[in-house]
Design a protein around this motif. Structure first.
Motif, PDB file in Angstrom:
ATOM      1  N   VAL A   1     -15.231  55.601 -14.367  1.00  0.00           N
ATOM      2  CA  VAL A   1     -14.355  54.589 -15.777  1.00  0.00           C
ATOM      3  C   VAL A   1     -14.374  53.484 -15.847  1.00  0.00           C
ATOM      4  CG1 VAL A   1     -11.400  54.999 -16.162  1.00  0.00           C
ATOM      5  CG2 VAL A   1     -12.304  56.213 -13.370  1.00  0.00           C
ATOM      6  N   ALA A   2     -14.544  53.958 -17.830  1.00  0.00           N
ATOM      7  CA  ALA A   2     -14.414  52.889 -18.136  1.00  0.00           C
ATOM      8  C   ALA A   2     -13.347  52.206 -18.903  1.00  0.00           C
ATOM      9  CB  ALA A   2     -15.037  52.513 -19.022  1.00  0.00           C
ATOM     10  N   ILE A   3     -13.286  51.124 -19.417  1.00  0.00           N
ATOM     11  CA  ILE A   3     -11.388  51.054 -19.456  1.00  0.00           C
ATOM     12  C   ILE A   3     -11.732  49.890 -20.958  1.00  0.00           C
ATOM     13  CG2 ILE A   3      -9.565  49.405 -19.047  1.00  0.00           C
ATOM     14  CD1 ILE A   3      -9.217  51.336 -16.554  1.00  0.00           C
ATOM     15  N   ILE A   4     -11.014  49.756 -21.219  1.00  0.00           N
ATOM     16  CA  ILE A   4     -10.832  49.526 -23.258  1.00  0.00           C
ATOM     17  C   ILE A   4      -9.906  48.208 -22.930  1.00  0.00           C
ATOM     18  CG2 ILE A   4     -11.508  48.612 -25.268  1.00  0.00           C
ATOM     19  CD1 ILE A   4     -13.343  51.751 -24.987  1.00  0.00           C
TER      20      ILE A   4
ATOM     21  N   HIS B   1     -18.478  60.358 -27.187  1.00  0.00           N
ATOM     22  CA  HIS B   1     -17.972  61.049 -26.439  1.00  0.00           C
ATOM     23  C   HIS B   1     -18.691  62.687 -26.413  1.00  0.00           C
ATOM     24  CE1 HIS B   1     -13.799  60.006 -27.970  1.00  0.00           C
ATOM     25  NE2 HIS B   1     -14.425  59.687 -28.576  1.00  0.00           N
ATOM     26  N   GLY B   2     -18.715  63.012 -25.444  1.00  0.00           N
ATOM     27  CA  GLY B   2     -19.391  63.825 -24.393  1.00  0.00           C
ATOM     28  C   GLY B   2     -19.437  63.923 -22.953  1.00  0.00           C
ATOM     29  N   ASP B   3     -20.230  64.978 -22.355  1.00  0.00           N
ATOM     30  CA  ASP B   3     -20.055  65.331 -21.157  1.00  0.00           C
ATOM     31  C   ASP B   3     -19.965  63.864 -19.820  1.00  0.00           C
ATOM     32  OD1 ASP B   3     -19.807  67.870 -21.458  1.00  0.00           O
ATOM     33  OD2 ASP B   3     -21.731  67.783 -21.057  1.00  0.00           O
ATOM     34  N   LYS B   4     -20.551  62.956 -20.626  1.00  0.00           N
ATOM     35  CA  LYS B   4     -20.575  61.100 -20.005  1.00  0.00           C
ATOM     36  C   LYS B   4     -20.443  60.057 -20.991  1.00  0.00           C
ATOM     37  CE  LYS B   4     -22.104  61.511 -15.494  1.00  0.00           C
ATOM     38  NZ  LYS B   4     -21.566  61.153 -14.271  1.00  0.00           N
TER      39      LYS B   4
ATOM     40  N   VAL C   1     -21.966  50.858 -21.249  1.00  0.00           N
ATOM     41  CA  VAL C   1     -21.313  51.209 -20.346  1.00  0.00           C
ATOM     42  C   VAL C   1     -21.330  53.007 -20.438  1.00  0.00           C
ATOM     43  CG1 VAL C   1     -19.564  51.481 -18.185  1.00  0.00           C
ATOM     44  CG2 VAL C   1     -19.850  49.560 -20.016  1.00  0.00           C
ATOM     45  N   ARG C   2     -21.867  53.805 -19.258  1.00  0.00           N
ATOM     46  CA  ARG C   2     -21.984  54.806 -19.222  1.00  0.00           C
ATOM     47  C   ARG C   2     -20.924  55.078 -17.787  1.00  0.00           C
ATOM     48  NH1 ARG C   2     -28.295  56.989 -18.107  1.00  0.00           N
ATOM     49  NH2 ARG C   2     -27.755  54.414 -17.654  1.00  0.00           N
ATOM     50  N   ALA C   3     -20.019  56.082 -18.182  1.00  0.00           N
ATOM     51  CA  ALA C   3     -18.761  56.711 -17.123  1.00  0.00           C
ATOM     52  C   ALA C   3     -18.590  58.030 -17.308  1.00  0.00           C
ATOM     53  CB  ALA C   3     -18.176  55.678 -18.411  1.00  0.00           C
ATOM     54  N   ASN C   4     -18.079  58.712 -16.271  1.00  0.00           N
ATOM     55  CA  ASN C   4     -17.419  59.473 -16.127  1.00  0.00           C
ATOM     56  C   ASN C   4     -16.091  59.959 -17.115  1.00  0.00           C
ATOM     57  OD1 ASN C   4     -19.616  60.786 -14.112  1.00  0.00           O
ATOM     58  ND2 ASN C   4     -17.698  59.764 -12.892  1.00  0.00           N
ATOM     59  N   GLN C   5     -15.094  58.857 -17.089  1.00  0.00           N
ATOM     60  CA  GLN C   5     -13.797  59.047 -18.199  1.00  0.00           C
ATOM     61  C   GLN C   5     -13.626  57.778 -18.350  1.00  0.00           C
ATOM     62  OE1 GLN C   5     -12.222  61.724 -17.693  1.00  0.00           O
ATOM     63  NE2 GLN C   5     -12.185  62.710 -15.980  1.00  0.00           N
TER      64      GLN C   5
ATOM     65  N   ASN D   1     -12.583  63.696 -21.571  1.00  0.00           N
ATOM     66  CA  ASN D   1     -12.471  62.467 -20.848  1.00  0.00           C
ATOM     67  C   ASN D   1     -12.823  61.424 -21.266  1.00  0.00           C
ATOM     68  OD1 ASN D   1     -15.339  62.790 -22.222  1.00  0.00           O
ATOM     69  ND2 ASN D   1     -15.926  63.130 -20.666  1.00  0.00           N
ATOM     70  N   VAL D   2     -11.904  61.293 -22.508  1.00  0.00           N
ATOM     71  CA  VAL D   2     -11.756  59.807 -23.375  1.00  0.00           C
ATOM     72  C   VAL D   2      -9.929  59.982 -23.326  1.00  0.00           C
ATOM     73  CG1 VAL D   2     -11.702  58.596 -25.254  1.00  0.00           C
ATOM     74  CG2 VAL D   2     -13.833  60.077 -24.255  1.00  0.00           C
ATOM     75  N   TRP D   3      -9.483  58.510 -22.836  1.00  0.00           N
ATOM     76  CA  TRP D   3      -8.196  59.116 -23.097  1.00  0.00           C
ATOM     77  C   TRP D   3      -7.562  57.697 -23.016  1.00  0.00           C
ATOM     78  CZ3 TRP D   3      -5.832  62.183 -18.567  1.00  0.00           C
ATOM     79  CH2 TRP D   3      -6.712  63.329 -18.096  1.00  0.00           C
ATOM     80  N   TYR D   4      -6.227  58.143 -23.958  1.00  0.00           N
ATOM     81  CA  TYR D   4      -5.550  56.283 -25.099  1.00  0.00           C
ATOM     82  C   TYR D   4      -4.038  55.871 -24.125  1.00  0.00           C
ATOM     83  CZ  TYR D   4      -3.449  59.914 -28.028  1.00  0.00           C
ATOM     84  OH  TYR D   4      -2.164  60.464 -28.756  1.00  0.00           O
ATOM     85  N   ALA D   5      -3.733  54.637 -24.502  1.00  0.00           N
ATOM     86  CA  ALA D   5      -2.422  54.965 -24.126  1.00  0.00           C
ATOM     87  C   ALA D   5      -2.108  53.151 -24.871  1.00  0.00           C
ATOM     88  CB  ALA D   5      -2.212  54.762 -22.148  1.00  0.00           C
TER      89      ALA D   5
END
Length: 434
Positions: free
Chosen positions: A36-39, A223-226, A236-240, A365-369
């Motif tokens: 997981v990558a967090i910005i 965006h994409g599968d990874k 950074v390559r991530a699953n999420q 697989n890209v989220w925001y809060a």
């Protein structure tokens, strides 16, 4: 020639002057791969990252400046069971899931963050001047009805032993102030040094195997599968991926533009007050009042009055904060007339038009809060738990948030800030007659 930007420094504030553990995390360089990558290195990003790391996920957290650089490291430090958008949340949820489930969910939102913060501080030994006790004050006699209703709800929810209605004649037990008409004393509410909590959580993340990067502004998300998160110096390559920059980032504006707007809040800290601190605030409570545009304050660990108030809904941060807040301090505590103010600072709060926190997905697989509208210390930690669980496949709480409808304002910040300013003037007008 490639120009490397100068490392960002924290703004001068009481908090930045009293850091226990200064941070010096590297900037991202080269390619890495994580779960997981967090910005965003504020409370939302850090709380989510710690939750995920505790679940065994490999996490990389990228902060554009320094850990806790934004609102998370500059706020009033009050951890209270208050929600800016409670009415809007209740109206929407009651239609979607029924009134009783809506009330249960709101109660969860109001108080779960306290337990998360308290338990994390205790579990990992985070030094952040944690104290208990808060007074919600009636600025006008009519505010007592609101506080009496709040007391009744707390009693119905099993918190009767933690709250107490304070009549006007008894305010002196808590504050040497002539301006209040009563209040509610709450033993569960807390206050703390938010920047030291931020830094403490970053250190916890590092201890759990997470990667922390400062001075690493993200330039784009692929965006994409990874999915990939790109900075000027690395990838950074991530699953999420979680976007948790709140109002300070300008990423993904085609989807998130016009949803959240900056409002500059101002805070000051006086010189140390010595024995006078105990005389003015014998129970060492944090305080805010019932107004829409309210004052909030508390005593720091070294006996200063830390006092905040007002909000500039134009989105501009440049203000003479000490000049604005000194009359408020002296009205609240006449004995502090002429007190030395040693620190003043401001920060942008992320304001949402309907005041409902915004949680969602930009792609599978890209989220925001984002978007706590000035009530973020506790709420961000609840959201961190919700987002970590959702990223891990437990979607129940996230799905409730995902049902909310939000207001998206065309033409971005300029129109949004005009609407917020108009709304503020409306509430100020209504308060005069309430």
């Amino acid at each position: 020639m490639k120009v490397t930007p100068m490392p960002a420094q924290r703004i001068p504030s009481y908090y930045s002057a009293t850091i226990h553990h200064p941070t010096d995390y590297p900037a991202l360089s080269g390619d890495i791969q994580v779960d997981v990558a967090i910005i965003g290195g504020g409370f939302t990003g850090l709380a989510t990252a710690v939750e995920l790391a505790e679940k065994g996920k490999k996490v990389a957290l990228l902060e554009s400046a320094k850990i806790g650089w934004g609102q998370s490291g500059r706020n009033g430090g009050q951890v209270t069971g208050s929600l800016s958008g409670e009415g809007a949340i209740k109206r929407q949820l009651s239609k979607l899931i029924g009134s009783q489930d809506a009330e249960d969910f709101i109660w969860f939102l109001r108080w779960r963050g306290h337990d998360i913060i308290k338990n994390r501080i205790e579990k990992y030994g985070i030094e952040c001047d944690l104290k208990f006790g808060h007074l919600h004050t009636a600025y006008k006699p009519s505010h007592m009805k609101e506080l009496q209703a709040e007391l009744k709800l707390a009693q119905q929810r099993g918190m009767g032993d933690q709250v107490e209605l304070v009549e006007a004649k008894d305010i002196g037990r808590f504050l040497d102030s002539p301006i209040y008409h009563g209040g509610i004393y709450n033993k569960k509410n807390m206050h703390l040094h938010p920047l030291n909590l931020c830094i403490g959580e970053a250190r916890v993340l590092e201890r759990l195997g997470g990667l922390v990067f400062e001075n690493s502004p993200v330039t784009r998300i692929v965006h994409g599968d990874k999915p990939e998160v790109h900075t000027g110096q690395g990838r950074v390559r991530a699953n999420q991926v979680l976007l948790a920059g709140d109002v300070y980032h300008k990423l993904e504006q085609d989807k998130l533009g016009g949803m959240i707007f900056p409002a500059a809040g101002g805070i000051v800290a006086t010189a140390p007050l010595g024995d006078l601190a105990k005389e003015l605030n014998p129970m060492d409570v944090a305080v805010y009042d019932c107004r829409f545009v309210l004052d909030y304050y508390r005593m720091t660990a070294d006996g200063r009055l830390l006092f905040g108030g007002g909000a500039n809904y134009s989105g501009k941060e440049s203000r003479d904060i000490a000049a604005e807040l000194r009359p408020c301090i002296e009205r609240t505590f006449p004995r502090l007339k002429g007190v030395d103010i040693e620190f003043e600072w401001s920060c942008n709060m992320g304001i949402v038009i309907n005041r409902v926190p915004q949680l969602g997905k930009l792609s599978p697989n890209v989220w925001y809060a984002q978007g706590y509208s000035g009530h973020g210390v506790a709420t961000s930690h609840i959201v961190g738990e919700v987002m970590a669980n959702a990223i891990n496949g437990q979607m129940d709480k996230f799905n409730v948030f995902d049902k909310f409808s939000h207001v998206r304002v065309p033409l971005g910040d300029w129109v949004g800030n005009k609407l917020l300013a108009l709304g503020m003037h409306y509430y100020l007008f209504m308060e005069r007659f309430h």
